[in-house]
Design a protein around this motif. Structure first.
Motif, mmCIF file in Angstrom:
data_model
loop_
_atom_site.group_PDB
_atom_site.id
_atom_site.type_symbol
_atom_site.label_atom_id
_atom_site.label_comp_id
_atom_site.label_asym_id
_atom_site.label_seq_id
_atom_site.Cartn_x
_atom_site.Cartn_y
_atom_site.Cartn_z
ATOM 1 N N ASP A 656 0.670 -1.021 -0.380
ATOM 2 C CA ASP A 656 0.129 -0.367 0.097
ATOM 3 C C ASP A 656 0.704 1.192 -0.229
ATOM 4 N N ASP A 657 0.845 2.200 -0.970
ATOM 5 C CA ASP A 657 0.686 3.410 -0.981
ATOM 6 C C ASP A 657 -0.039 5.094 -0.913
ATOM 7 N N GLU A 658 0.190 5.861 -0.877
ATOM 8 C CA GLU A 658 -0.720 6.962 -1.050
ATOM 9 C C GLU A 658 -1.750 7.027 -1.617
ATOM 10 N N PHE A 659 -1.591 5.704 -2.515
ATOM 11 C CA PHE A 659 -3.001 6.111 -3.474
ATOM 12 C C PHE A 659 -3.556 4.678 -3.640
ATOM 13 N N GLY A 660 -3.193 3.600 -2.535
ATOM 14 C CA GLY A 660 -3.467 2.992 -2.456
ATOM 15 C C GLY A 660 -3.262 1.285 -2.994
ATOM 16 N N SER A 661 -3.574 0.145 -3.461
ATOM 17 C CA SER A 661 -2.502 -1.066 -3.182
ATOM 18 C C SER A 661 -2.078 -0.988 -4.663
ATOM 19 N N ARG A 662 -0.665 -1.327 -5.106
ATOM 20 C CA ARG A 662 -0.069 -1.918 -6.082
ATOM 21 C C ARG A 662 0.692 -2.818 -5.671
ATOM 22 N N LYS A 663 1.177 -3.569 -6.984
ATOM 23 C CA LYS A 663 2.778 -4.784 -6.486
ATOM 24 C C LYS A 663 3.986 -4.067 -6.268
ATOM 25 N N PHE A 664 4.563 -4.127 -6.204
ATOM 26 C CA PHE A 664 6.083 -3.824 -5.805
ATOM 27 C C PHE A 664 6.515 -3.277 -6.745
ATOM 28 N N ASN A 665 7.177 -2.517 -6.480
ATOM 29 C CA ASN A 665 8.305 -1.246 -8.297
ATOM 30 C C ASN A 665 8.218 -2.349 -8.366
ATOM 31 N N SER A 666 8.445 -2.472 -10.032
ATOM 32 C CA SER A 666 8.769 -3.078 -11.032
ATOM 33 C C SER A 666 9.065 -4.342 -11.177
ATOM 34 N N ARG A 700 5.378 3.002 -9.127
ATOM 35 C CA ARG A 700 4.759 4.497 -8.387
ATOM 36 C C ARG A 700 5.333 5.132 -7.078
ATOM 37 N N VAL A 701 5.527 6.053 -7.755
ATOM 38 C CA VAL A 701 6.047 6.658 -6.423
ATOM 39 C C VAL A 701 5.669 8.204 -6.919
ATOM 40 N N ILE A 702 5.584 9.609 -6.146
ATOM 41 C CA ILE A 702 4.726 10.237 -5.532
ATOM 42 C C ILE A 702 5.695 11.211 -7.103
ATOM 43 N N GLY A 703 4.512 11.629 -7.757
ATOM 44 C CA GLY A 703 5.133 11.964 -8.865
ATOM 45 C C GLY A 703 5.057 11.843 -9.947
ATOM 46 N N GLU A 704 5.564 10.196 -10.353
ATOM 47 C CA GLU A 704 5.698 9.383 -11.744
ATOM 48 C C GLU A 704 5.431 7.726 -11.919
ATOM 49 N N GLU A 705 4.567 8.292 -12.405
ATOM 50 C CA GLU A 705 4.356 5.793 -12.971
ATOM 51 C C GLU A 705 5.029 6.005 -13.691
ATOM 52 N N VAL A 706 4.979 4.464 -13.542
ATOM 53 C CA VAL A 706 6.419 4.052 -15.161
ATOM 54 C C VAL A 706 6.323 2.711 -15.066
ATOM 55 N N THR A 707 5.560 2.257 -16.499
ATOM 56 C CA THR A 707 5.570 0.561 -16.374
ATOM 57 C C THR A 707 6.186 0.391 -18.576
ATOM 58 N N THR A 708 6.935 -0.443 -17.487
ATOM 59 C CA THR A 708 7.825 -1.189 -18.713
ATOM 60 C C THR A 708 7.672 -2.298 -19.372
ATOM 61 N N THR A 709 7.642 -2.309 -20.656
ATOM 62 C CA THR A 709 7.041 -3.980 -21.110
ATOM 63 C C THR A 709 8.436 -3.772 -22.269
ATOM 64 N N TYR A 710 8.929 -5.454 -22.584
ATOM 65 C CA TYR A 710 10.085 -5.747 -23.107
ATOM 66 C C TYR A 710 9.420 -6.978 -24.041
ATOM 67 N N GLY A 711 10.374 -6.385 -25.505
ATOM 68 C CA GLY A 711 9.953 -7.814 -26.370
ATOM 69 C C GLY A 711 10.058 -8.954 -26.416
ATOM 70 N N GLY A 712 10.100 -9.978 -27.132
ATOM 71 C CA GLY A 712 11.258 -11.312 -26.897
ATOM 72 C C GLY A 712 12.107 -11.509 -26.906
ATOM 73 N N GLY A 751 -2.173 15.709 -4.910
ATOM 74 C CA GLY A 751 -3.974 16.170 -5.567
ATOM 75 C C GLY A 751 -3.629 15.865 -7.209
ATOM 76 N N ASP A 752 -2.468 16.089 -8.177
ATOM 77 C CA ASP A 752 -2.629 16.229 -9.512
ATOM 78 C C ASP A 752 -2.840 14.759 -9.500
ATOM 79 N N GLN A 753 -1.477 14.320 -8.953
ATOM 80 C CA GLN A 753 -1.736 12.066 -9.011
ATOM 81 C C GLN A 753 -3.284 11.455 -8.444
ATOM 82 N N VAL A 754 -3.446 11.945 -8.223
ATOM 83 C CA VAL A 754 -5.245 11.347 -7.251
ATOM 84 C C VAL A 754 -6.109 11.480 -8.547
ATOM 85 N N ASP A 755 -6.028 12.804 -9.110
ATOM 86 C CA ASP A 755 -7.285 13.318 -9.612
ATOM 87 C C ASP A 755 -6.796 13.027 -11.810
ATOM 88 N N ARG A 756 -5.549 12.383 -11.173
ATOM 89 C CA ARG A 756 -4.907 12.317 -13.086
ATOM 90 C C ARG A 756 -5.059 13.256 -13.940
#
Length: 780
Positions: A656-666, A700-712, A751-756
């Motif tokens: 859990d963080d300031e915005f709810g539940s998530r997986k461990f970062n990355s 997800r940290v305060i101020g930034e969220e990152v989604t990383t994907t890799y090809g095969g 606040g901006d992060q909560v409100d998207r």
């Protein structure tokens, strides 16, 4: 979810097939581990396909000899680890540095060399030559030094407890590993048509009363990549600008290792050491365009960023075993070190930042910084084993003293405009705030462990008490911070043989994750976390975790093995990044410049888009997953010269963080490896293919969220054996032109992060082409 279920079913199908193979081959006896040195010709010319070893240790351990990896010609230990279960990386394309065992941050994985810890530093991703957690980067260990790799899934009392996700033990060749010698030579061709060479050799044999092994290797390294970033005001919004970048990393690795084993005074003396040097140059050049219109009229910035990296790692160790006091006593002494220097230069020319076009005003900025790190680690261990009735008692104490001196310096930012014919001279280097730091950590860890065997049951149980004394000195500020703590770490493992071929096991242990040096350092590091600054906290407590592993393994005929493992971790006192609320130095500078240009404070506040991040202990988390692995010949269908390999790990967690539940970062959703090797004995040849894919990772940290994907990642090899002493092998890696994609959600406030309410939405793509190796090995 459907995709995960499908992959899991695909993983279980080969298990059923392999079980049938085992039933058809029950009369075959398992291959025993050789106690005598193998000949050099056996290493060079592999007569059989190598499979995962079945470890007989009580604690859950997966063991892979170098033969398992060698035909695909891994350059480093990191390249080899890409093929084992649950190992993920969050590296650039073509790089395998910080091991993310079970998808967790590298700091959760303990890296051992010959069973001993090594100073933590890596390949230059952070200001201190390591990740922000100080984790050891395995892409600096040449694969040619390796005898085998062990994945230790659960802790035991006689090993250091800082292994929440598990431990990876990289066992180097010792004096009893080889009889004779061989030379390895070849070349690598990269996607930009550049060619780098590789040359090495190993020799082992009798010298005087003992046995000696020496090895050396020189490896050319190169990684040419292309990057593209597209920046929008929000997802599906208007395109603001683009950045086109080339990123080329070029260098050479040098390594040397030696081992001498000799009987002394009725006991056995083992002396060993290794040295690795890395010289690397990173050249990043980028151009920004307004709205991705790539012409001179829309040119925004041109940036040149160069980093020179020099690193030396070494280790010396001595071990003496002697029968005494009714049992066997072992004394170990070790000295290890790391020295790293980085020099960075950045030059940026701005064109369309405001209404006054280039070259009026301050349009060119130049920055220079240097970092130096000097790590030393002294270790000692005294242990005694003896029989205690039907059980075995082991007790001892381990001592470790780690010292680190870090120096971070920079020059004043150099600003000028083109009419000034030549740039002004740089100022002298000066130490940044908190940048001249001394770190000292002393550990004294006593332990006791009981183990035994009764029929089909093997067991072990123990207690380890780890005491830690940390001292940090900020020399420039004249401040000292002390942080002392102790943790009791119980552990227990059971292994039960249901039949000669089937066994089940369970392991329970308590482990810790100590905060890395950068997380403890009071130094303020500008631009360390993306666009954000970072400053550590010397008073961080360690994370503590309870872990459970339960699994089943089945022997498949003579050499095959299949297994499934379920794991769970409950972690407390999590060390997490957070936003201190202060703005980064770059954001403050941009704000002040805007005010100087006559912009209103409200308009200038638009420049306040990056922050000062910190680290803190906060809350608890859980990690769980299922790991399946298979390696076996297809004897059951008459293909005894065909070997198949498959491992699949489904990984999940909750915090859990300031915005709810998530997986461990990355943490990646899954890791999949599948492949085969076909041996052609009549032709003295082999070929094979392996495919790797890891799932998306979200941070997800305060101020930034990152989604990383890799090809095969597809790799292949073709091999020709000539006589008993020569093998020529052609390998290709990254045959699918691997891509790494990142999506960044950026916000100005919580606040901006909560409100998207987005400040910026960025899509970044990094791509590299195939690498081909032609390698010859000759025994003598």
């Amino acid at each position: 979810m459907k995709k995960t279920a499908l992959l899991a079913l695909c993983a279980l199908a080969p298990l059923a097939m392999a079980a049938s193979a085992a039933a058809a081959d029950l009369a075959d006896a398992p291959i025993a581990t050789a106690e005598e040195p193998v000949t050099a010709s056996e290493v060079v010319v592999q007569a059989h396909i190598a499979y995962r070893n079945r470890s007989e240790e009580t604690a859950p351990v997966l063991q892979y000899d170098l033969d398992y990896f060698q035909r695909f010609e891994p350059l480093t230990a990191g390249d080899a680890l890409k093929r084992v279960p649950s190992v993920a990386f969050l590296s650039d394309v073509l790089e395998s540095d910080g091991v993310r065992l079970r998808g967790l941050d590298p700091a959760y994985t303990q890296i051992l060399i010959n069973g001993e810890k090594v100073p933590g530093a890596g390949s230059g991703s952070g200001a201190f030559g390591a990740g922000a957690d100080g984790a050891f980067f395995v892409d600096r260990i040449p694969a040619e030094l390796i005898e085998r790799i062990e994945i230790v899934r659960s802790a035991s009392a006689n090993r250091s407890g800082d292994a929440v996700a598990g431990a990876i033990n990289i066992v180097l060749r010792d004096a009893y590993a080889l009889d004779g010698g061989f030379i390895r030579a070849g070349a690598l061709r990269f996607d930009d048509s550049k060619v780098r060479g590789t040359l090495g050799g190993v020799w082992g044999g009798q010298v005087g009363p003992g046995r000696l092994l020496v090895g050396a290797n020189v490896q050319g390294r190169r990684n040419p990549k292309q990057k593209l970033s597209l920046r929008y005001d929000e997802p599906n919004g208007e395109l603001d600008n683009s950045e086109v970048q080339t990123d080329t990393r070029n260098g050479t690795d040098y390594s040397f290792n030696a081992s001498y084993q000799v009987p002394v005074a009725g006991g056995d003396l083992d002396l060993s050491g290794f040295f690795v040097r890395t010289d690397r140059y990173q050249d990043e050049d980028s151009i920004e365009y307004a709205e991705d219109i790539r012409n001179a009229a829309n040119l925004q910035t041109i940036n040149d960023n160069d980093v020179k990296i020099d690193q030396d790692s070494w280790s010396l160790a001595g071990k003496y075993k002697h029968d005494m006091w009714g049992g066997r006593t072992t004394v170990k002494l070790g000295y290890a070190g790391f020295k790293g220097k980085e020099a960075e230069f950045e030059d940026e020319t701005e064109y369309l930042r405001d209404a006054a076009p280039y070259p009026d005003g301050d349009r060119i900025t130049r920055d220079k910084s240097r970092s130096e790190i000097d790590d030393t680690e002294i270790s000692a261990k005294l242990a005694h084993e003896r029989d205690l009735g039907a059980a075995k008692l082991e007790f001892g104490v381990q001592y470790e003293k780690k010292e680190r001196d870090a120096l971070l310096t920079e020059v004043d930012r150099n600003r000028y405009s083109l009419p000034n014919a030549s740039p002004p001279a740089f100022s002298a280097y000066k130490v940044i705030d908190g940048g001249d730091t001394g770190f000292e950590q002393t550990r004294i860890d006593p332990y006791v462990m009981l183990s035994g065997k009764s029929g089909a049951l093997k067991w072990e149980a123990g207690l380890r008490y780890e005491t830690t004394d940390v001292s940090i000195e900020a020399r420039k500020e004249g401040e000292t911070y002390d942080n002392d703590y102790a943790v009791l770490l119980p552990s227990a493992s059971l292994r039960y043989n249901l039949t000669d071929d089937d066994q089940v096991y369970g392991a329970l242990s308590r482990t810790v994750r100590r905060a890395g040096f950068e997380y403890l350092s009071p130094a303020k590091l500008e631009g360390e976390m993306g666009d954000n600054d970072f400053q550590g906290d010397p008073n961080l407590k360690p994370e503590k975790a309870w872990g459970l592993d339960v699994g089943y393994e089945r022997r498949l005929g003579r050499s095959g093995v299949a297994g499934v493992n379920v794991f769970y971790r409950k972690i407390s006192d999590l060390i997490e990044l957070y936003n201190t609320g202060a703005y980064s130095q770059a954001a403050q500078d941009a704000y002040e410049e805007a005010i100087d240009d006559g912009v209103t404070p409200a308009e200038a506040a638009e420049e306040l888009t990056s922050f000062l991040l910190g680290a803190r202990n906060t809350g608890d988390g859980e990690v769980w997953g299922i790991e399946f692995d298979l390696s076996t010949p297809l004897t059951v269908i008459g293909l005894e010269n065909t070997g198949v390999f498959l491992n699949y790990s489904w990984l999940d967690s909750s915090v859990d963080d300031e915005f709810g539940s998530r997986k461990f970062n990355s943490q990646s959703d899954y890791v999949l490896n599948v492949g085969f090797i076909q041996d052609l004995p009549t032709w003295g040849a082999s070929f094979g293919v392996t495919y790797r894919k890891q799932g998306a990772a979200y941070s997800r940290v305060i101020g930034e969220e990152v989604t990383t994907t890799y090809g095969g990642d597809l790799e292949a090899f073709v091999e020709k054996r000539i006589g008993k002493n020569l093998t020529i092998r052609l390998t290709g890696s990254n045959l699918l032109d691997g891509e790494k994609k990142e999506a960044f959600n950026k916000f100005n406030t919580i606040g901006d992060q909560v409100d998207r309410d987005f400040d910026e939405y960025e899509l970044e793509r990094e791509q590299a082409g195939p690498v081909f190796q032609l390698i010859a090995r000759m025994a003598f």
